[in-house]
Scaffold this motif. Structure first.
Motif, PDB file in Angstrom:
ATOM      1  N   VAL A   1       0.836  -1.189   0.000  1.00 30.88           N
ATOM      2  CA  VAL A   1       0.000   0.000   0.000  1.00 30.88           C
ATOM      3  C   VAL A   1       0.877   1.246   0.000  1.00 30.88           C
ATOM      4  CG1 VAL A   1      -1.726   1.311   1.285  1.00 30.88           C
ATOM      5  CG2 VAL A   1      -1.910  -1.154   1.165  1.00 30.88           C
ATOM      6  N   LEU A   2       1.879   1.237   0.863  1.00 27.20           N
ATOM      7  CA  LEU A   2       2.765   2.392   0.950  1.00 27.20           C
ATOM      8  C   LEU A   2       3.471   2.630  -0.386  1.00 27.20           C
ATOM      9  CD1 LEU A   2       4.031   4.637   2.630  1.00 27.20           C
ATOM     10  CD2 LEU A   2       5.693   2.979   3.473  1.00 27.20           C
ATOM     11  N   HIS A   3       3.946   1.566  -0.999  1.00 26.20           N
ATOM     12  CA  HIS A   3       4.623   1.709  -2.287  1.00 26.20           C
ATOM     13  C   HIS A   3       3.656   2.255  -3.348  1.00 26.20           C
ATOM     14  CE1 HIS A   3       7.361   1.025  -5.563  1.00 26.20           C
ATOM     15  NE2 HIS A   3       6.483   0.243  -6.168  1.00 26.20           N
ATOM     16  N   GLY A   4       2.448   1.727  -3.390  1.00 19.73           N
ATOM     17  CA  GLY A   4       1.457   2.210  -4.347  1.00 19.73           C
ATOM     18  C   GLY A   4       1.127   3.675  -4.140  1.00 19.73           C
ATOM     19  N   CYS A   5       0.996   4.086  -2.889  1.00 19.96           N
ATOM     20  CA  CYS A   5       0.725   5.500  -2.589  1.00 19.96           C
ATOM     21  C   CYS A   5       1.918   6.380  -2.958  1.00 19.96           C
ATOM     22  CB  CYS A   5       0.361   5.664  -1.114  1.00 19.96           C
ATOM     23  SG  CYS A   5      -1.268   5.015  -0.700  1.00 19.96           S
ATOM     24  N   ASN A   6       3.126   5.879  -2.748  1.00 22.85           N
ATOM     25  CA  ASN A   6       4.326   6.640  -3.153  1.00 22.85           C
ATOM     26  C   ASN A   6       4.344   6.874  -4.661  1.00 22.85           C
ATOM     27  OD1 ASN A   6       5.796   7.306  -0.821  1.00 22.85           O
ATOM     28  ND2 ASN A   6       6.570   5.222  -0.661  1.00 22.85           N
ATOM     29  N   VAL A   7       4.025   5.825  -5.424  1.00 18.52           N
ATOM     30  CA  VAL A   7       3.986   5.960  -6.881  1.00 18.52           C
ATOM     31  C   VAL A   7       2.885   6.946  -7.271  1.00 18.52           C
ATOM     32  CG1 VAL A   7       3.543   4.738  -9.047  1.00 18.52           C
ATOM     33  CG2 VAL A   7       4.939   3.662  -7.274  1.00 18.52           C
ATOM     34  N   LEU A   8       1.748   6.839  -6.610  1.00 24.23           N
ATOM     35  CA  LEU A   8       0.630   7.735  -6.888  1.00 24.23           C
ATOM     36  C   LEU A   8       1.016   9.188  -6.629  1.00 24.23           C
ATOM     37  CD1 LEU A   8      -2.348   7.907  -7.705  1.00 24.23           C
ATOM     38  CD2 LEU A   8      -2.947   7.542  -5.312  1.00 24.23           C
ATOM     39  N   VAL A   9       1.664   9.456  -5.519  1.00 26.57           N
ATOM     40  CA  VAL A   9       2.117  10.818  -5.195  1.00 26.57           C
ATOM     41  C   VAL A   9       3.090  11.315  -6.251  1.00 26.57           C
ATOM     42  CG1 VAL A   9       3.530  12.163  -3.592  1.00 26.57           C
ATOM     43  CG2 VAL A   9       1.713  10.757  -2.724  1.00 26.57           C
ATOM     44  N   GLY A  10       4.027  10.473  -6.628  1.00 27.13           N
ATOM     45  CA  GLY A  10       4.996  10.871  -7.645  1.00 27.13           C
ATOM     46  C   GLY A  10       4.316  11.251  -8.953  1.00 27.13           C
ATOM     47  N   GLN A  11       3.332  10.471  -9.340  1.00 28.48           N
ATOM     48  CA  GLN A  11       2.601  10.768 -10.574  1.00 28.48           C
ATOM     49  C   GLN A  11       1.812  12.070 -10.453  1.00 28.48           C
ATOM     50  OE1 GLN A  11       2.534   9.103 -13.640  1.00 28.48           O
ATOM     51  NE2 GLN A  11       4.344   8.177 -12.705  1.00 28.48           N
ATOM     52  N   LEU A  12       1.155  12.241  -9.321  1.00 30.31           N
ATOM     53  CA  LEU A  12       0.344  13.452  -9.126  1.00 30.31           C
ATOM     54  C   LEU A  12       1.216  14.702  -9.071  1.00 30.31           C
ATOM     55  CD1 LEU A  12      -2.167  12.028  -6.507  1.00 30.31           C
ATOM     56  CD2 LEU A  12      -2.702  12.660  -8.873  1.00 30.31           C
ATOM     57  N   LYS A  13       2.379  14.601  -8.455  1.00 22.51           N
ATOM     58  CA  LYS A  13       3.289  15.751  -8.353  1.00 22.51           C
ATOM     59  C   LYS A  13       3.833  16.176  -9.715  1.00 22.51           C
ATOM     60  CE  LYS A  13       5.243  15.909  -3.795  1.00 22.51           C
ATOM     61  NZ  LYS A  13       6.490  15.761  -3.037  1.00 22.51           N
ATOM     62  N   THR A  14       3.930  15.237 -10.630  1.00 23.02           N
ATOM     63  CA  THR A  14       4.430  15.585 -11.960  1.00 23.02           C
ATOM     64  C   THR A  14       3.328  16.111 -12.865  1.00 23.02           C
ATOM     65  OG1 THR A  14       4.128  13.332 -12.793  1.00 23.02           O
ATOM     66  CG2 THR A  14       6.297  13.898 -11.864  1.00 23.02           C
ATOM     67  N   GLY A  15       2.114  16.224 -12.319  1.00 26.38           N
ATOM     68  CA  GLY A  15       1.021  16.813 -13.083  1.00 26.38           C
ATOM     69  C   GLY A  15       0.115  15.813 -13.768  1.00 26.38           C
ATOM     70  N   THR A  16       0.320  14.550 -13.533  1.00 27.13           N
ATOM     71  CA  THR A  16      -0.548  13.531 -14.122  1.00 27.13           C
ATOM     72  C   THR A  16      -1.932  13.650 -13.493  1.00 27.13           C
ATOM     73  OG1 THR A  16       1.371  12.081 -14.330  1.00 27.13           O
ATOM     74  CG2 THR A  16      -0.795  11.055 -14.552  1.00 27.13           C
ATOM     75  N   ILE A  17      -2.962  13.514 -14.316  1.00 26.21           N
ATOM     76  CA  ILE A  17      -4.317  13.602 -13.760  1.00 26.21           C
ATOM     77  C   ILE A  17      -4.557  12.390 -12.864  1.00 26.21           C
ATOM     78  CG2 ILE A  17      -5.225  14.968 -15.685  1.00 26.21           C
ATOM     79  CD1 ILE A  17      -6.549  12.379 -16.713  1.00 26.21           C
ATOM     80  N   PRO A  18      -5.399  12.536 -11.832  1.00 26.68           N
ATOM     81  CA  PRO A  18      -5.595  11.439 -10.865  1.00 26.68           C
ATOM     82  C   PRO A  18      -5.998  10.099 -11.491  1.00 26.68           C
ATOM     83  CG  PRO A  18      -6.494  13.459  -9.985  1.00 26.68           C
ATOM     84  CD  PRO A  18      -6.080  13.754 -11.402  1.00 26.68           C
ATOM     85  N   ALA A  19      -6.876  10.131 -12.502  1.00 21.83           N
ATOM     86  CA  ALA A  19      -7.316   8.873 -13.119  1.00 21.83           C
ATOM     87  C   ALA A  19      -6.136   8.132 -13.755  1.00 21.83           C
ATOM     88  CB  ALA A  19      -8.393   9.156 -14.157  1.00 21.83           C
ATOM     89  N   ARG A  20      -5.285   8.849 -14.426  1.00 24.18           N
ATOM     90  CA  ARG A  20      -4.112   8.243 -15.058  1.00 24.18           C
ATOM     91  C   ARG A  20      -3.081   7.836 -13.997  1.00 24.18           C
ATOM     92  NH1 ARG A  20      -1.255   5.401 -18.093  1.00 24.18           N
ATOM     93  NH2 ARG A  20       0.642   6.206 -19.014  1.00 24.18           N
ATOM     94  N   ALA A  21      -2.940   8.655 -12.963  1.00 24.95           N
ATOM     95  CA  ALA A  21      -1.974   8.366 -11.900  1.00 24.95           C
ATOM     96  C   ALA A  21      -2.299   7.039 -11.213  1.00 24.95           C
ATOM     97  CB  ALA A  21      -1.954   9.503 -10.881  1.00 24.95           C
ATOM     98  N   ILE A  22      -3.575   6.773 -11.014  1.00 24.31           N
ATOM     99  CA  ILE A  22      -3.961   5.500 -10.384  1.00 24.31           C
ATOM    100  C   ILE A  22      -3.610   4.331 -11.301  1.00 24.31           C
ATOM    101  CG2 ILE A  22      -5.927   4.080  -9.692  1.00 24.31           C
ATOM    102  CD1 ILE A  22      -7.167   6.480  -8.441  1.00 24.31           C
TER     103      ILE A  22
END
Length: 172
Positions: A1-22
């Motif tokens: 879970v922690l790893h998945g959330c870390n990847v999600l944060v990284g994607q969101l911080k780079t400007g990826t939209i939430p749907a794509r980030a997931i």
């Protein structure tokens, strides 16, 4: 879970939209796949995260669901909220590791104490006695043997229950 959330944060911080980030995070964290599937059919993503949180070891998804839902309702950016979830999950993980480390010595001590009667028997033989003949052949020996076995078992059970209680409190 922690790893998945870390990847999600990284994607969101780079400007990826939430749907794509997931979707990207699901490639790294298979537990997110059910959430991606729910999103693909138009289901509520936060509810899918809560359902995913019901699996063993995935309670962190409940925190993620709360943050996600809050951002959906308020229009707040998702990245800072998910960052807070990640920080909380890291703190929880460190606490769990500390508790497990501290309890391991207590559990080991309890198991060692349960083995001490065997050491006592060995010392009895080493001193030239026959403790088995005493324990199995006399009434007093039978009473001592029964009490020692009961007390050793009770000590191990008590130690394990105390450790489980501490673990539950730490996870609450």
């Amino acid at each position: 879970v922690l790893h998945g959330c870390n990847v999600l944060v990284g994607q969101l911080k780079t400007g990826t939209i939430p749907a794509r980030a997931i979707r990207v995070a699901a490639q790294e964290c298979p537990q997110l796949e059910s959430i991606v599937l729910a999103q693909a059919v138009g289901a509520n993503v936060a509810d899918a995260m809560r359902r995913a949180a019901e699996c063993d070891g995935a309670k962190g998804f409940a925190r993620l669901a709360g943050a996600w839902q809050l951002c959906q309702r308020t229009g707040a950016p998702v990245a800072p909220a998910v960052e807070q979830v990640v920080a909380g999950l890291r703190r929880t993980e460190r606490t769990d590791q500390t508790v497990a480390t501290e309890l391991s010595s207590a559990k080991a001590t309890g198991r060692l104490l349960a083995c001490l009667p065997v050491v006592g028997l060995a010392f009895g033989f080493a001193a030239g006695g026959n403790p088995i003949k005493f324990l199995a052949g006399t009434t007093a020996g039978n009473v001592c043997l029964t009490l020692s076995v009961l007390l050793a078992c009770a000590g191990v059970v008590w130690t394990e229950k105390l450790a489980m209680r501490v673990e539950r409190r730490a996870n609450s």
